[in-house]
Design an enzyme around this catalytic site. Structure first.
Site, PDB file in Angstrom:
ATOM      1  N   GLU A  62       5.507  -6.851 -45.101  1.00  0.00           N
ATOM      2  CA  GLU A  62       6.512  -5.622 -44.172  1.00  0.00           C
ATOM      3  C   GLU A  62       4.802  -4.670 -44.102  1.00  0.00           C
ATOM      4  OE1 GLU A  62       7.981  -6.078 -46.661  1.00  0.00           O
ATOM      5  OE2 GLU A  62       9.410  -5.160 -46.825  1.00  0.00           O
ATOM      6  N   CYS A  93       5.306   0.697 -47.833  1.00  0.00           N
ATOM      7  CA  CYS A  93       5.664  -0.297 -46.300  1.00  0.00           C
ATOM      8  C   CYS A  93       6.452   1.034 -45.394  1.00  0.00           C
ATOM      9  CB  CYS A  93       6.379  -1.770 -46.693  1.00  0.00           C
ATOM     10  SG  CYS A  93       5.215  -2.828 -47.629  1.00  0.00           S
TER      11      CYS A  93
HETATM   12 ZN    ZN Z   1       6.730  -3.039 -49.233  1.00  0.00          ZN
END
Ligand code: ZN
Length: 164
Positions: A62, A93
């Site tokens: 991500e 993320c």
């Molecule tokens: Zn992550």
């Protein structure tokens, strides 16, 4: 506050692709996480999997997606994109996703589920608090987990830890 959105059949097709990437990661000696970016037209534009086996534990898919999106998409395209992921974004993320202005997130399994599985299996907690996306990036629309697909993710993590 965002509400927990609905996971559609179209979403599930993209989530299955993420779970396949998570399986590839596991087969390659990495942790089983996979993610893709899908644009406003429904086209997959970028895909990656976990790559922490080399020792850099920031190599989450991500996070790579957020960096790729800045380099390759306009702010409008980023806002209209959806990121699908086998496991809910970690706080790092989630923050990257929000800072680059990406749109909706759909996850097959939640951080809450992963935490519960780890507790069940006696796995020590990691160095980062397992905060949900909705806490770290409250303006990002989210959907998940999916009851059936989350069990497939659970099986991959069980394999990683040699349990079940
Ligand atoms: Zn992550």
């Amino acid at each position: 506050m965002t509400s927990l959105g609905h996971v559609t059949d179209e979403d599930r097709a993209h989530l299955r692709r993420c779970i396949a990437l998570a399986g590839e990661a596991l087969d390659a000696g990495d942790e089983p996480f996979g993610s893709i970016l899908v644009d406003a037209d429904g086209t997959e534009r970028y895909a990656d999997r976990n790559r922490v086996a080399g020792g850099d534990h920031t190599r989450h898919p991500e996070f790579e997606i957020a960096r790729w999106a800045v380099a390759n998409l306009s702010p409008e395209q980023r806002a209209a994109a959806t990121v699908y992921t086998s496991g809910e974004h970690c706080p790092m993320c989630s923050a990257a996703h929000a800072w680059v202005g990406l749109g909706r997130i759909v996850f097959a399994s939640s951080s809450e589920q992963l935490t519960a599985w780890h507790r069940e299996w006696g796995i020590a907690a990691g160095p980062v608090a397992p905060l949900p996306i909705s806490t770290v990036a409250p303006q990002v629309p989210v959907a998940g987990p999916d009851p059936e697909l989350s069990q497939q993710v659970r099986a991959l993590h069980a394999r990683l830890h040699g349990v079940d």
